[in-house]
Design a protein around this motif. Sequence first.
Motif, PDB file in Angstrom:
ATOM      1  N   GLY A 453       0.824  -1.203   0.000  1.00 58.17           N
ATOM      2  CA  GLY A 453       0.000   0.000   0.000  1.00 58.17           C
ATOM      3  C   GLY A 453       0.854   1.246   0.000  1.00 58.17           C
ATOM      4  N   ARG A 454       0.252   2.347  -0.418  1.00 54.95           N
ATOM      5  CA  ARG A 454       0.974   3.623  -0.424  1.00 54.95           C
ATOM      6  C   ARG A 454       1.130   4.192   0.973  1.00 54.95           C
ATOM      7  NH1 ARG A 454      -1.475   7.656  -2.460  1.00 54.95           N
ATOM      8  NH2 ARG A 454       0.377   8.802  -3.118  1.00 54.95           N
ATOM      9  N   THR A 455       0.300   3.765   1.910  1.00 51.38           N
ATOM     10  CA  THR A 455       0.367   4.208   3.300  1.00 51.38           C
ATOM     11  C   THR A 455       0.173   2.993   4.201  1.00 51.38           C
ATOM     12  OG1 THR A 455      -2.021   4.577   3.546  1.00 51.38           O
ATOM     13  CG2 THR A 455      -0.707   6.404   2.647  1.00 51.38           C
ATOM     14  N   PRO A 456       0.596   3.075   5.457  1.00 52.14           N
ATOM     15  CA  PRO A 456       0.350   1.948   6.377  1.00 52.14           C
ATOM     16  C   PRO A 456      -1.130   1.607   6.508  1.00 52.14           C
ATOM     17  CG  PRO A 456       1.993   3.430   7.291  1.00 52.14           C
ATOM     18  CD  PRO A 456       1.456   4.113   6.077  1.00 52.14           C
ATOM     19  N   GLU A 457      -1.999   2.627   6.533  1.00 55.72           N
ATOM     20  CA  GLU A 457      -3.427   2.339   6.667  1.00 55.72           C
ATOM     21  C   GLU A 457      -3.973   1.619   5.443  1.00 55.72           C
ATOM     22  OE1 GLU A 457      -7.044   1.604   7.817  1.00 55.72           O
ATOM     23  OE2 GLU A 457      -5.396   2.224   9.123  1.00 55.72           O
ATOM     24  N   THR A 515       2.415  -5.890  11.405  1.00 52.16           N
ATOM     25  CA  THR A 515       3.648  -5.108  11.367  1.00 52.16           C
ATOM     26  C   THR A 515       3.822  -4.589   9.950  1.00 52.16           C
ATOM     27  OG1 THR A 515       4.666  -6.460  13.089  1.00 52.16           O
ATOM     28  CG2 THR A 515       6.136  -5.136  11.704  1.00 52.16           C
ATOM     29  N   VAL A 516       3.625  -3.280   9.779  1.00 48.49           N
ATOM     30  CA  VAL A 516       3.746  -2.651   8.468  1.00 48.49           C
ATOM     31  C   VAL A 516       5.054  -1.879   8.428  1.00 48.49           C
ATOM     32  CG1 VAL A 516       2.691  -1.092   6.800  1.00 48.49           C
ATOM     33  CG2 VAL A 516       1.248  -2.473   8.302  1.00 48.49           C
ATOM     34  N   VAL A 517       5.856  -2.137   7.426  1.00 54.74           N
ATOM     35  CA  VAL A 517       7.166  -1.497   7.346  1.00 54.74           C
ATOM     36  C   VAL A 517       7.344  -0.862   5.976  1.00 54.74           C
ATOM     37  CG1 VAL A 517       8.172  -3.136   8.984  1.00 54.74           C
ATOM     38  CG2 VAL A 517       8.291  -3.606   6.530  1.00 54.74           C
ATOM     39  N   PRO A 518       8.228   0.145   5.879  1.00 60.75           N
ATOM     40  CA  PRO A 518       8.561   0.659   4.545  1.00 60.75           C
ATOM     41  C   PRO A 518       9.112  -0.462   3.682  1.00 60.75           C
ATOM     42  CG  PRO A 518       9.366   2.140   6.248  1.00 60.75           C
ATOM     43  CD  PRO A 518       8.895   0.905   6.952  1.00 60.75           C
ATOM     44  N   SER A 541      -6.963  -0.895  -1.703  1.00 58.50           N
ATOM     45  CA  SER A 541      -7.852  -0.086  -0.865  1.00 58.50           C
ATOM     46  C   SER A 541      -7.534   1.396  -1.085  1.00 58.50           C
ATOM     47  CB  SER A 541      -7.674  -0.450   0.612  1.00 58.50           C
ATOM     48  OG  SER A 541      -8.067  -1.778   0.857  1.00 58.50           O
ATOM     49  N   PHE A 542      -8.281   2.016  -1.994  1.00 57.13           N
ATOM     50  CA  PHE A 542      -8.053   3.430  -2.285  1.00 57.13           C
ATOM     51  C   PHE A 542      -8.353   4.278  -1.050  1.00 57.13           C
ATOM     52  CE2 PHE A 542      -9.156   1.664  -6.522  1.00 57.13           C
ATOM     53  CZ  PHE A 542      -7.959   1.947  -7.163  1.00 57.13           C
ATOM     54  N   GLU A 543      -7.671   5.418  -0.971  1.00 59.31           N
ATOM     55  CA  GLU A 543      -7.849   6.345   0.150  1.00 59.31           C
ATOM     56  C   GLU A 543      -8.316   7.696  -0.408  1.00 59.31           C
ATOM     57  OE1 GLU A 543      -4.681   5.330   3.445  1.00 59.31           O
ATOM     58  OE2 GLU A 543      -3.701   5.399   1.481  1.00 59.31           O
ATOM     59  N   PRO A 544      -9.587   7.793  -0.734  1.00 57.11           N
ATOM     60  CA  PRO A 544     -10.080   9.008  -1.396  1.00 57.11           C
ATOM     61  C   PRO A 544     -10.199  10.191  -0.449  1.00 57.11           C
ATOM     62  CG  PRO A 544     -11.892   7.509  -0.963  1.00 57.11           C
ATOM     63  CD  PRO A 544     -10.644   6.790  -0.563  1.00 57.11           C
TER      64      PRO A 544
END
Length: 565
Positions: A453-457, A515-518, A541-544
Amino acid sequence: MTEYVGDEIAVIGIAARFPGAPNAETFWRNLLDGVDSIRDYPEDELRAAGVPDRLLADPDYVRSAGHLDDLDRFDAGFFGYPPGEAELLDPQHRLFLQIAWTVLEDAGYDVTRYAGSVGVFAGAAVNKYLLRHLLPNPAKSPLRADGQLDPGHTPDYLPTRVSYKLGLTGPSVAVQTACSSSLVAVAFAAQALQDFRCDMAIAGGVAVTSTTPSGYLATEAGVLSPDGRCRSFDASAAGAAPGNGAGAVLLKRLTDAREDGDHVYAVLRGWAVTNEGAARAGFLTPGVDGQAATVTEALVAGELAPETIGLIETSGGGTAVGDAIEVEALARAFAAAGGAPSRCTLGCVKANVGNLDAASGIAGLIKAVLAVRTGTIPANPNFVVPNPGINFTPTGFSVAEKTMAWPTAHAVRRAGVSAIGMGGTNAHVIVEQPPDRPSSAPDDSVHDLTLNGRTPEAVRAAARRLAAHLTEHPELSLADVAYTLRVGRSAFAYRANVVVSTISQACQALTSELTVVPAGQAAARTETTAPGRRVPLPGYSFEPERLWVEPPFTVASIGPNGPDE
């Protein structure tokens, strides 16, 4: 089962966003449950949206539509748009960008690593956002001082925008044939694949007929329903409510799809696109002969006998005259092709979601694809008393009054899909159940599920959606799931890995604290993967965010002397 000759086209991906359904799975559940997804707006919501009192007081004003939530929201960063540019984009383009990405992921393809060429064939409705929100706003209007419109604001740019943003190099063609646009796009895409013009093709359409909550004025003997409900083939049929929606399929040559281990939803066996010419009562009036010719040509192209068709997903505008014309045309077509249906059910998705304009045909096709895949024919809502102008008995046609299993008389499940365009361009596509796919071998080895994903969320949202999907589909092979995630998803800035050996373990791990990492800190991504096959899984999962220009006034408030003050 069918013996294939080598030129059939496979449907390997689907994506949809229709009234009451943010995705294709929800759309199918709604169809099976006979859900009428037309929304009736309360007066306070309409008034807040700018609908004037004079319209609200008009007895012919219908407060209903096929509504889509969050039209004002878009994940601009995902597609590389700065917010200021994104808020000027036609919402139809924004919707279809997301649909195009999703349909590729549904098929298990990462376009950044796919070596073949991908075409785009798509149609859109009129840009209402341009007319109602931008042009009347001097600060946002793309109309230049010389009277020219900045490029990119018309339906013509829809497929090329997708090709540009996703890096697709196959033919990119806008299809504009009114309500038949998206089904014509499917036919053109299938032909391009047969002609080896591309290796895969996205085909579909989008329509945003209303950018704010609003109804419409119904007219006597018109195509708009006086109560917002479409009653196809019913004695009280009087039109349909307009609606918003978007959908697409990903097509591929069947021989290639089977060699590549793709998941096949259905097979396209025949298709035809024709125009009725002058042989009808008026430019916007459908004719019997023209519709019959389209269906006959599709049957002949597929070398199929009429009695092998178990379902016709009709254009079904829900008017007494139009429905009667369509049934007569089908009867003539079946007779011309050498037979009559032994038992054939008629359906019309407009009864569920309304008239979706340029997206109508793709909505019907996706319904038919899922019907032949599952062997279930959804009920046709709002059908109670048959239209007395239609004599069903000699035709062998009947209307689906309830959701039912496919008739056992048909050894192979096949469905025809019709789209009738105002102006005379009609399309008919015949879909068939997919070929058998051997089951995956039992496997209790350990598998690494990779989420990006582009972000952790976005990663965590993807994990939740995947867990929900696996809970609903415990029959999936974990090896196939891991393989699809590995080869069918693009790498982004953040990643999480879940190492599991069973579906139940996967569901538990995906809903626990991840655990989300770069991505740079994660284990190196390898192109060497364990054996597996592509299977449909939830997409990105888009984040509009809200990116919207409010209209300075509504079109509904425009009178003979201009906008209300």
